[in-house]
Design a protein around this motif. Structure first.
Motif, PDB file in Angstrom:
ATOM      1  N   CYS A 121      49.971  81.475  90.021  1.00 44.53           N
ATOM      2  CA  CYS A 121      51.420  81.279  90.129  1.00 44.53           C
ATOM      3  C   CYS A 121      52.072  82.447  90.853  1.00 44.53           C
ATOM      4  O   CYS A 121      52.916  82.245  91.732  1.00 44.53           O
ATOM      5  CB  CYS A 121      52.038  81.099  88.743  1.00 44.53           C
ATOM      6  SG  CYS A 121      51.650  79.528  87.967  1.00 44.53           S
ATOM      7  N   ARG A 122      51.684  83.648  90.497  1.00 40.77           N
ATOM      8  CA  ARG A 122      52.248  84.828  91.158  1.00 40.77           C
ATOM      9  C   ARG A 122      51.911  84.836  92.652  1.00 40.77           C
ATOM     10  O   ARG A 122      52.777  85.105  93.486  1.00 40.77           O
ATOM     11  CB  ARG A 122      51.752  86.111  90.496  1.00 40.77           C
ATOM     12  CG  ARG A 122      52.516  86.465  89.234  1.00 40.77           C
ATOM     13  CD  ARG A 122      52.166  87.860  88.741  1.00 40.77           C
ATOM     14  NE  ARG A 122      50.887  87.878  88.038  1.00 40.77           N
ATOM     15  CZ  ARG A 122      50.706  87.513  86.787  1.00 40.77           C
ATOM     16  NH1 ARG A 122      51.730  87.076  86.081  1.00 40.77           N
ATOM     17  NH2 ARG A 122      49.513  87.575  86.220  1.00 40.77           N
ATOM     18  N   TYR A 153      51.374  82.356  94.612  1.00 49.18           N
ATOM     19  CA  TYR A 153      52.107  81.302  95.310  1.00 49.18           C
ATOM     20  C   TYR A 153      53.612  81.357  95.050  1.00 49.18           C
ATOM     21  O   TYR A 153      54.346  80.474  95.492  1.00 49.18           O
ATOM     22  CB  TYR A 153      51.550  79.928  94.920  1.00 49.18           C
ATOM     23  CG  TYR A 153      50.194  79.665  95.543  1.00 49.18           C
ATOM     24  CD1 TYR A 153      50.087  79.014  96.761  1.00 49.18           C
ATOM     25  CD2 TYR A 153      49.032  80.100  94.926  1.00 49.18           C
ATOM     26  CE1 TYR A 153      48.855  78.792  97.349  1.00 49.18           C
ATOM     27  CE2 TYR A 153      47.793  79.886  95.497  1.00 49.18           C
ATOM     28  CZ  TYR A 153      47.712  79.236  96.708  1.00 49.18           C
ATOM     29  OH  TYR A 153      46.481  79.021  97.287  1.00 49.18           O
ATOM     30  N   GLN A 154      54.049  82.357  94.327  1.00 55.23           N
ATOM     31  CA  GLN A 154      55.463  82.544  93.994  1.00 55.23           C
ATOM     32  C   GLN A 154      56.047  81.292  93.319  1.00 55.23           C
ATOM     33  O   GLN A 154      57.127  80.811  93.667  1.00 55.23           O
ATOM     34  CB  GLN A 154      56.264  82.943  95.228  1.00 55.23           C
ATOM     35  CG  GLN A 154      55.783  84.262  95.812  1.00 55.23           C
ATOM     36  CD  GLN A 154      56.538  84.664  97.057  1.00 55.23           C
ATOM     37  OE1 GLN A 154      57.219  83.858  97.692  1.00 55.23           O
ATOM     38  NE2 GLN A 154      56.430  85.928  97.410  1.00 55.23           N
TER      39      GLN A 154
END
Length: 73
Positions: free
Chosen positions: A32-33, A35-36
Protein backbone atom coordinates in the motif's frame (compact mmCIF):
# COMPACT_ATOMS: atom_id res chain seq x y z
CA UNK A 1 9.14 -11.10 -7.87
CA UNK A 2 5.80 -10.37 -6.25
CA UNK A 3 2.95 -9.79 -8.70
CA UNK A 4 0.55 -7.02 -7.71
CA UNK A 5 -2.87 -6.80 -9.34
CA UNK A 6 -4.94 -3.68 -8.79
CA UNK A 7 -8.67 -3.44 -9.42
CA UNK A 8 -11.30 -0.75 -10.02
CA UNK A 9 -10.28 2.73 -8.80
CA UNK A 10 -6.87 1.48 -7.65
CA UNK A 11 -5.92 1.25 -11.33
CA UNK A 12 -6.33 4.98 -11.92
CA UNK A 13 -2.88 6.26 -12.85
CA UNK A 14 -1.32 2.86 -12.18
CA UNK A 15 -0.68 -0.35 -14.08
CA UNK A 16 -3.24 -3.15 -13.86
CA UNK A 17 -0.49 -5.67 -13.10
CA UNK A 18 2.97 -4.80 -11.86
CA UNK A 19 5.85 -6.45 -10.06
CA UNK A 20 7.71 -5.66 -6.85
CA UNK A 21 11.03 -7.06 -5.72
CA UNK A 22 10.52 -9.13 -2.53
CA UNK A 23 13.03 -7.10 -0.53
CA UNK A 24 10.91 -3.95 -1.05
CA UNK A 25 7.77 -5.32 0.65
CA UNK A 26 7.30 -7.62 3.62
CA UNK A 27 3.49 -7.43 3.77
CA UNK A 28 0.41 -5.82 2.25
CA UNK A 29 0.90 -2.62 4.22
CA UNK A 30 4.27 -2.15 2.51
CA UNK A 31 2.57 -2.67 -0.86
CA UNK A 32 0.00 0.00 0.00
CA UNK A 33 2.78 2.42 0.87
CA UNK A 34 4.65 1.67 -2.37
CA UNK A 35 1.52 2.33 -4.43
CA UNK A 36 0.38 5.26 -2.26
CA UNK A 37 -2.92 3.56 -1.45
CA UNK A 38 -4.26 4.23 2.06
CA UNK A 39 -4.53 0.86 3.83
CA UNK A 40 -8.01 1.72 5.12
CA UNK A 41 -9.21 1.96 1.49
CA UNK A 42 -8.37 -1.71 0.77
CA UNK A 43 -11.63 -3.66 1.18
CA UNK A 44 -10.32 -7.01 -0.10
CA UNK A 45 -6.73 -8.22 -0.04
CA UNK A 46 -5.86 -11.57 -1.57
CA UNK A 47 -2.61 -13.51 -1.44
CA UNK A 48 -2.53 -16.24 -4.08
CA UNK A 49 -6.32 -16.05 -4.40
CA UNK A 50 -7.05 -16.38 -0.68
CA UNK A 51 -8.47 -13.68 1.55
CA UNK A 52 -5.85 -12.30 3.88
CA UNK A 53 -5.02 -9.27 5.96
CA UNK A 54 -2.49 -6.60 5.14
CA UNK A 55 -0.17 -7.65 7.99
CA UNK A 56 0.37 -11.20 6.72
CA UNK A 57 3.92 -11.73 5.40
CA UNK A 58 4.35 -12.00 1.64
CA UNK A 59 7.15 -13.71 -0.25
CA UNK A 60 8.77 -14.09 -3.63
CA UNK A 61 6.36 -15.65 -6.13
CA UNK A 62 3.17 -14.49 -4.38
CA UNK A 63 0.35 -12.94 -6.39
CA UNK A 64 -1.47 -10.14 -4.59
CA UNK A 65 -4.82 -8.57 -5.47
CA UNK A 66 -6.12 -5.33 -3.98
CA UNK A 67 -9.75 -4.24 -4.29
CA UNK A 68 -11.36 -1.02 -3.09
CA UNK A 69 -14.88 -0.96 -1.64
CA UNK A 70 -17.44 -1.36 -4.40
CA UNK A 71 -20.20 1.21 -4.68
CA UNK A 72 -23.40 0.84 -6.56
CA UNK A 73 -27.08 1.07 -6.39
Amino acid sequence: MIEVRLFATFREGREKISYVEPEKAKNGEDICRLYQIPCEEVAIFLINGRHSDLQKPIKDGDILALFPPVGGG
